[in-house]
Design an enzyme around this catalytic site. Structure first.
Site, PDB file in Angstrom:
ATOM      1  N   TYR A  89       6.180   5.035  10.802  1.00 22.84           N
ATOM      2  CA  TYR A  89       6.581   3.633  10.942  1.00 22.84           C
ATOM      3  C   TYR A  89       7.247   3.011   9.718  1.00 22.84           C
ATOM      4  O   TYR A  89       7.600   1.847   9.751  1.00 22.84           O
ATOM      5  CB  TYR A  89       5.377   2.776  11.362  1.00 22.84           C
ATOM      6  CG  TYR A  89       4.150   2.904  10.465  1.00 22.84           C
ATOM      7  CD1 TYR A  89       4.053   2.170   9.285  1.00 22.84           C
ATOM      8  CD2 TYR A  89       3.107   3.761  10.803  1.00 22.84           C
ATOM      9  CE1 TYR A  89       2.937   2.294   8.472  1.00 22.84           C
ATOM     10  CE2 TYR A  89       1.987   3.885   9.989  1.00 22.84           C
ATOM     11  CZ  TYR A  89       1.905   3.146   8.829  1.00 22.84           C
ATOM     12  OH  TYR A  89       0.806   3.268   8.020  1.00 22.84           O
ATOM     13  N   HIS A 105      -2.359   4.308   5.737  1.00 26.40           N
ATOM     14  CA  HIS A 105      -3.424   3.342   6.019  1.00 26.40           C
ATOM     15  C   HIS A 105      -4.799   3.926   5.704  1.00 26.40           C
ATOM     16  O   HIS A 105      -5.634   3.291   5.077  1.00 26.40           O
ATOM     17  CB  HIS A 105      -3.353   2.930   7.491  1.00 26.40           C
ATOM     18  CG  HIS A 105      -4.485   2.062   7.933  1.00 26.40           C
ATOM     19  ND1 HIS A 105      -4.575   0.741   7.577  1.00 26.40           N
ATOM     20  CD2 HIS A 105      -5.586   2.326   8.671  1.00 26.40           C
ATOM     21  CE1 HIS A 105      -5.698   0.226   8.090  1.00 26.40           C
ATOM     22  NE2 HIS A 105      -6.320   1.173   8.757  1.00 26.40           N
ATOM     23  N   ARG A 137       0.880  -1.174   0.000  1.00 29.05           N
ATOM     24  CA  ARG A 137       0.000   0.000   0.000  1.00 29.05           C
ATOM     25  C   ARG A 137       0.910   1.215   0.000  1.00 29.05           C
ATOM     26  O   ARG A 137       1.694   1.396   0.931  1.00 29.05           O
ATOM     27  CB  ARG A 137      -0.912  -0.088   1.226  1.00 29.05           C
ATOM     28  CG  ARG A 137      -0.947   1.098   2.142  1.00 29.05           C
ATOM     29  CD  ARG A 137      -1.941   0.919   3.265  1.00 29.05           C
ATOM     30  NE  ARG A 137      -1.387   0.468   4.535  1.00 29.05           N
ATOM     31  CZ  ARG A 137      -0.610   1.196   5.321  1.00 29.05           C
ATOM     32  NH1 ARG A 137      -0.249   2.411   4.981  1.00 29.05           N
ATOM     33  NH2 ARG A 137      -0.166   0.718   6.454  1.00 29.05           N
TER      34      ARG A 137
HETATM   35  C1  LIG Z   1     -10.749  -6.846  15.123  1.00 28.88           C
HETATM   36  C2  LIG Z   1     -10.125  -5.573  14.716  1.00 28.88           C
HETATM   37  N1  LIG Z   1      -9.086  -5.097  15.412  1.00 28.88           N
HETATM   38  C3  LIG Z   1      -8.509  -3.928  15.049  1.00 28.88           C
HETATM   39  C4  LIG Z   1      -8.977  -3.225  13.991  1.00 28.88           C
HETATM   40  C5  LIG Z   1      -8.339  -1.908  13.599  1.00 28.88           C
HETATM   41  N2  LIG Z   1      -7.713  -2.045  12.292  1.00 28.88           N
HETATM   42  C6  LIG Z   1      -8.327  -1.635  11.175  1.00 28.88           C
HETATM   43  S1  LIG Z   1      -7.459  -1.995   9.821  1.00 28.88           S
HETATM   44  C7  LIG Z   1      -6.203  -2.687  10.700  1.00 28.88           C
HETATM   45  C8  LIG Z   1      -5.013  -3.243  10.007  1.00 28.88           C
HETATM   46  C9  LIG Z   1      -5.365  -4.356   9.116  1.00 28.88           C
HETATM   47  O1  LIG Z   1      -4.226  -4.792   8.455  1.00 28.88           O
HETATM   48  P1  LIG Z   1      -4.288  -5.778   7.231  1.00 28.88           P
HETATM   49  O2  LIG Z   1      -5.260  -6.857   7.505  1.00 28.88           O
HETATM   50  O3  LIG Z   1      -2.912  -6.175   6.919  1.00 28.88           O
HETATM   51  O4  LIG Z   1      -4.898  -4.924   6.058  1.00 28.88           O
HETATM   52  P2  LIG Z   1      -4.302  -3.586   5.405  1.00 28.88           P
HETATM   53  O5  LIG Z   1      -4.972  -2.464   6.129  1.00 28.88           O
HETATM   54  O6  LIG Z   1      -2.831  -3.606   5.577  1.00 28.88           O
HETATM   55  O7  LIG Z   1      -4.706  -3.638   3.993  1.00 28.88           O
HETATM   56  C10 LIG Z   1      -6.496  -2.624  12.056  1.00 28.88           C
HETATM   57  C11 LIG Z   1      -5.616  -3.110  13.136  1.00 28.88           C
HETATM   58  C12 LIG Z   1     -10.074  -3.757  13.299  1.00 28.88           C
HETATM   59  N3  LIG Z   1     -10.642  -3.119  12.248  1.00 28.88           N
HETATM   60  N4  LIG Z   1     -10.626  -4.921  13.678  1.00 28.88           N
END
Ligand SMILES: Cc1ncc(C[n+]2csc(CCOP(=O)(O)OP(=O)(O)O)c2C)c(N)n1
Lengths: 343, 324
Positions: A273, A264, A260
Site C-alpha cells: 500500500y 504496521h 512509521r
Molecule cells: C476498534 C479497532 N478497530 C480496528 C483495529 C485494528 N487496527 C489495529 S491498529 C489499526 C490502525 C491504527 O492506525 P493509527 O491509529 O493511525 O495508528 P498507527 O498504527 O498508524 O500508529 C487498526 C485498524 C483495532 N485495533 N481497533
C-alpha cells in the site's frame, strides 16, 4: 515538510537550543541514549521475530522523536501515561527497561505489563503510572479523561498524557474523550502520532482535513502541530501542554507529524500500500540521525561517544534478551490467575 | 469440483454476488488496496472499483450504521468488521438498529445487510482479539447468525446471506481461512437454518459449529479406533437453530456432547443442551456434556492459550467417559 525546510530548522538550532529550553547537556545526551535504546530494542525484536523466537512485534521505528521528546516533558511516576502500542520510546523514558519489554515479547510470567497475558506493545506498569490499554484503538481516550477527572476530584497535581495514532481519531470514543476533557478543563495532554496511515489506509481516506490539530478547536482547547521527528520541538510543546494543564487551563492537543518506517506489525507487508520511495524519503528524515547531527553541532557528541552509547545499549539489550529467554513462562496452573480480584 | 480454501470460497461468493447484483457493495477497514486483514476481498477493488469496494476510517459503529442506512433505502451492503472483537464497538448499530428497525417500523423497511466478521483464538492475539462471541448476536431476535465451518458452506451461506432480506451476522473463523475443501463449480447456495450431519454414527452425537467441527471430526476418528461410533452435527446457523436435526440425531444415538470454542456459560452449548433435553429427554442415556473454552480472557502466552481452547483430547476424554 520538504528538505529545504528541514535544513532551515537545523540551522536555526544555533548553539544551544536545548539550553534555552532549560535542558542540561546531560539531559540531551540522555535523550539521544533513549532514542538509540528504543531503536535498538525494536531492531532486536524484529530479529527475534525473524528467528522465530517471538510471535509478534509492533514497531516504534521512525516515531521515536515525538516519543522521546514528549516523554521527557512528563514527570516520571507523577504524571499518568497511557501509551499506545508503538510507544516503546515513551515506555523506556518513563522507566520501563529493555528487560521489561523483552519479558513481554517472550510472554514471560515476570512481564510487568501483564505476566505474559497481554500482547506485546500494550505497555503497563502501575508503579510508574503507565496505564495499560486494550487492543481496540482510541478506547483509551475516554479512560484518559476519566483518569484526569479522578486527579481533579482528588486534588492531585498530576497530568494525564494519552497517545494514539491518526487512525484512532476517526472513532466516536476518541471524540467523546476530547469533548469531555474540554468541558471540564481536565489536565490531559492528547498526543497524536500522525504517521499518515492507519495500516493501509492513507490519511486522505480517513478524514477530509490536512491537520488533525484542527479538531481540537471543536472541543474548546488548543491544537498544536509539531514536527514529530524533531525531539526538542516535541519536548517543548509537551512541556507547555503539561504546564497549561497544571495551571488548570485544561487540555492541549498535540499533532506530531511523523512516519512509521517499518511495516504496521510483524504480520504486515507495507509494500502492498505504499511506495518504497515514500518510505525512503522519510528514512532520510530519521529523528535519531537528526538529533545526532544537532548534538554534534553543539559539540556534545562525537564518534567515540556515539560508539560508546551504541555499545552500551546493545549490551543492555542483549542482556535483556538472555534474561527474558531464560525466565519462565506463566505456569499452566495459573491460567485463571488475575481474572478476578483475589482469584 | 475444485478444492479451494475457506478464504477463496468467501471471495468467490462476494465476487459472484457483486457480478449478479449491482446493488451489492462492500465497506470496511483495509478491504480495498490491502484486500482485507485476512485477504477475503482480494481482487475485488480491482474488479469493481472504489464505488463498490470502499475503505472506511477506523469506525466500526459508523461502518455498520452506514450499512443500515444504505440497506433501508434499497442497497445490499456487505460490511466487514476486522474481527468480531471490534464489532463490539458497533454493537449498538447491530443490536439496537439492524435487528429492530424493521419491527419498530411496523414492517415498512427491510435491512438486507450482511455484517461479516471472523472470530476465534489460537493465534496468540490475546484477550481482545481472540473471542468467540457469535452467541451474543444469536441472542437477539431480528438477527440471523450463521457460522460456516467448511469452504463449501462458507461460499453457499454467504451467497444465500447476501440474497436474504434480513440483517445477517456472518461469523467466519480466523483458523479456518486456510483450510481447504471441495466446492462444486457453478451456483452454490446453502440454506440458512439447516444443520448438517457431517459424520454418521450410532453411539453419541457431538453438536458443534465453526472451527470446532474440525476438532470434533478429529476426535471422532480417534474414537472410532476405540470402537466408539460418533455422529457429528454441524449447526451452521446459530439463529434460527435447526433443532429438529439435532434432536433426531440425539434420539438415535441417545447421548450428546455440545462442543464450542467460546465460553460455555450462557453459551451455544447451554442453548443446545436446553432444547435437546426438552425435545429428547426420554431418549437420553446420559446427562448432556458441554465442552467450551476456559472461562478466562484469552492469555497471550502460547502455553496458556493452548490450555484455554478445547482440543480433541478434551472431547475424547468426555466421550469415552459417557459411553463407558
Ligand atoms: C476498534 C479497532 N478497530 C480496528 C483495529 C485494528 N487496527 C489495529 S491498529 C489499526 C490502525 C491504527 O492506525 P493509527 O491509529 O493511525 O495508528 P498507527 O498504527 O498508524 O500508529 C487498526 C485498524 C483495532 N485495533 N481497533
Amino acid at each position: 515538510m520538504d528538505s529545504a525546510e528541514e535544513t532551515a530548522v537545523v540551522e536555526s538550532h544555533q548553539n544551544s537550543r536545548h539550553a534555552e529550553l532549560g535542558l542540561s547537556d546531560e539531559t540531551v545526551v540522555e535523550m539521544y541514549y533513549r532514542l538509540v535504546q528504543a531503536r535498538t530494542v525494536d531492531e532486536k525484536m524484529w530479529t527475534l521475530h525473524r528467528q522465530g523466537k517471538i510471535h509478534f512485534i509492533i514497531s516504534c521505528r521512525g516515531q521515536e522523536g515525538i516519543q522521546i521528546g514528549s516523554a521527557f516533558a512528563l514527570r516520571r511516576g507523577e504524571d499518568f501515561v497511557m501509551p499506545y502500542y508503538r510507544d516503546t520510546g515513551v515506555a523506556l523514558v518513563l522507566g520501563m527497561t529493555p528487560r521489561d519489554l523483552m519479558l513481554s515479547v517472550f510472554a514471560r510470567e515476570a512481564d510487568p505489563a501483564s505476566g505474559g497475558r497481554q500482547m506485546p506493545g500494550h505497555f503497563g506498569y502501575p508503579r510508574l503510572r503507565i496505564i495499560t490499554g486494550s487492543s481496540p484503538v482510541a478506547t483509551q481516550l475516554p479512560q484518559a479523561a476519566g483518569v484526569a477527572l479522578a486527579s481533579k476530584i482528588k486534588g492531585e497535581a498530576a497530568v494525564t498524557a494519552v497517545y494514539f495514532g491518526d487512525g484512532a481519531t476517526s472513532k466516536g470514543d476518541w471524540h467523546e474523550g476530547l469533548n469531555f476533557a474540554g468541558i471540564h478543563k481536565l489536565p490531559v495532554v492528547f498526543i497524536c502520532e500522525n504517521n499518515g496511515y492507519a495500516i493501509s489506509v492513507p490519511q486522505n481516506k480517513q478524514m477530509a482535513i490536512r491537520d488533525i490539530a484542527d479538531r481540537a478547536a471543536g472541543y474548546g482547547f488548543p491544537g498544536i502541530i509539531v514536527d514529530g521527528n524533531d525531539v526538542l520541538a516535541s519536548y517543548t510543546v509537551t512541556k507547555q501542554a503539561v504546564q497549561r494543564a497544571l495551571k488548570g487551563d485544561g487540555p492541549t492537543f498535540i499533532e506530531a507529524k511523523t512516519f512509521r518506517v517499518a511495516p504496521h506489525s510483524s504480520d504486515d507487508d507495507d509494500r502492498r500500500y505504499r511506495s518504497r520511495e515514500e518510505v525512503e524519503e522519510w528514512k532520510r528524515r530519521d529523528p535519531i540521525e537528526r538529533f545526532k547531527r544537532y548534538l554534534e553541532e553543539v559539540n556534545l557528541l562525537d564518534d567515540s561517544l556515539d560508539q560508546r552509547i551504541r555499545e552500551m545499549v546493545l549490551e543492555e539489550v542483549n542482556e535483556a534478551v538472555d534474561f527474558a529467554e531464560k525466565s519462565p513462562l506463566p505456569s499452566r496452573e495459573d491460567l485463571m490467575k488475575y481474572v478476578y480480584y483475589n482469584s | 469440483m475444485a478444492v479451494i480454501t475457506y478464504r477463496e470460497a468467501l471471495n468467490q461468493a462476494l465476487r459472484e454476488e457483486m457480478r449478479r447484483d449491482s446493488n451489492v457493495f462492500l465497506m470496511g477497514e483495509d478491504i480495498g488496496v490491502f484486500e482485507g486483514a485476512y485477504k477475503v476481498t482480494a481482487g475485488l477493488l480491482a474488479e469493481f472499483g472504489e464505488k463498490r469496494v470502499r475503505d472506511t476510517p477506523i469506525a466500526e459503529e459508523e461502518i455498520v450504521g452506514l450499512g443500515v442506512g444504505a440497506a433501508m433505502v434499497g442497497l445490499r451492503p456487505v460490511v466487514e468488521m476486522m474481527t468480531i472483537n471490534f464489532s463490539l464497538l458497533a454493537a449498538d448499530q447491530i443490536v439496537n438498529h439492524a435487528a429492530k428497525l424493521r419491527y419498530m417500523f411496523g414492517g415498512a423497511v427491510k435491512i438486507p445487510m450482511v455484517v461479516r466478521m471472523p472470530e476465534g483464538g489460537g493465534h496468540q492475539l490475546a484477550a481482545s482479539h481472540s473471542q468467540s462471541l457469535a452467541v451474543w448476536y444469536a441472542h437477539i431476535p431480528g438477527l440471523i447468525v450463521v457460522a460456516p465451518s467448511t469452504p463449501l458452506d462458507a461460499k453457499g451461506l454467504l451467497k444465500t446471506a447476501i440474497r436474504d432480506d434480513n440483517p445477517i451476522v456472518f461469523v467466519e473463523n480466523e483458523t479456518l481461512y486456510n483450510t481447504r475443501g471441495e466446492v462444486p463449480d457453478g451456483e452454490v447456495l446453502t440454506p440458512i437454518g439447516k444443520a448438517e450431519i457431517t459424520r454418521k454414527g450410532d453411539d453419541i452425537t457431538i453438536i458443534t459449529h465453526s472451527r470446532m467441527l474440525l476438532v470434533a471430526m478429529t476426535a471422532a476418528k480417534q474414537l472410532e479406533e476405540k470402537g466408539i461410533s460418533v455422529e457429528v452435527v454441524d449447526l451452521r446457523t446459530l439463529r434460527p437453530l435447526d433443532k429438529q436435526t439435532v434432536a433426531d440425531s440425539v434420539r438415535k444415538t441417545t447421548r450428546a456432547v455440545v462442543l464450542e470454542e467460546g465460553w460455555p456459560t450462557y453459551g451455544v452449548s447451554a442453548e443446545v443442551a436446553a432444547f435437546v433435553q426438552e425435545m429428547a429427554f426420554d431418549y437420553l442415556d446420559a446427562p448432556i456434556r458441554r465442552i467450551g473454552g476456559a472461562e478466562v480472557p484469552m492469555p497471550y502466552a502460547k502455553n496458556l492459550e493452548k490450555a484455554a481452547i478445547p482440543d480433541d483430547q478434551a472431547v475424547i476424554a468426555a466421550v469415552t467417559k459417557m459411553v463407558a
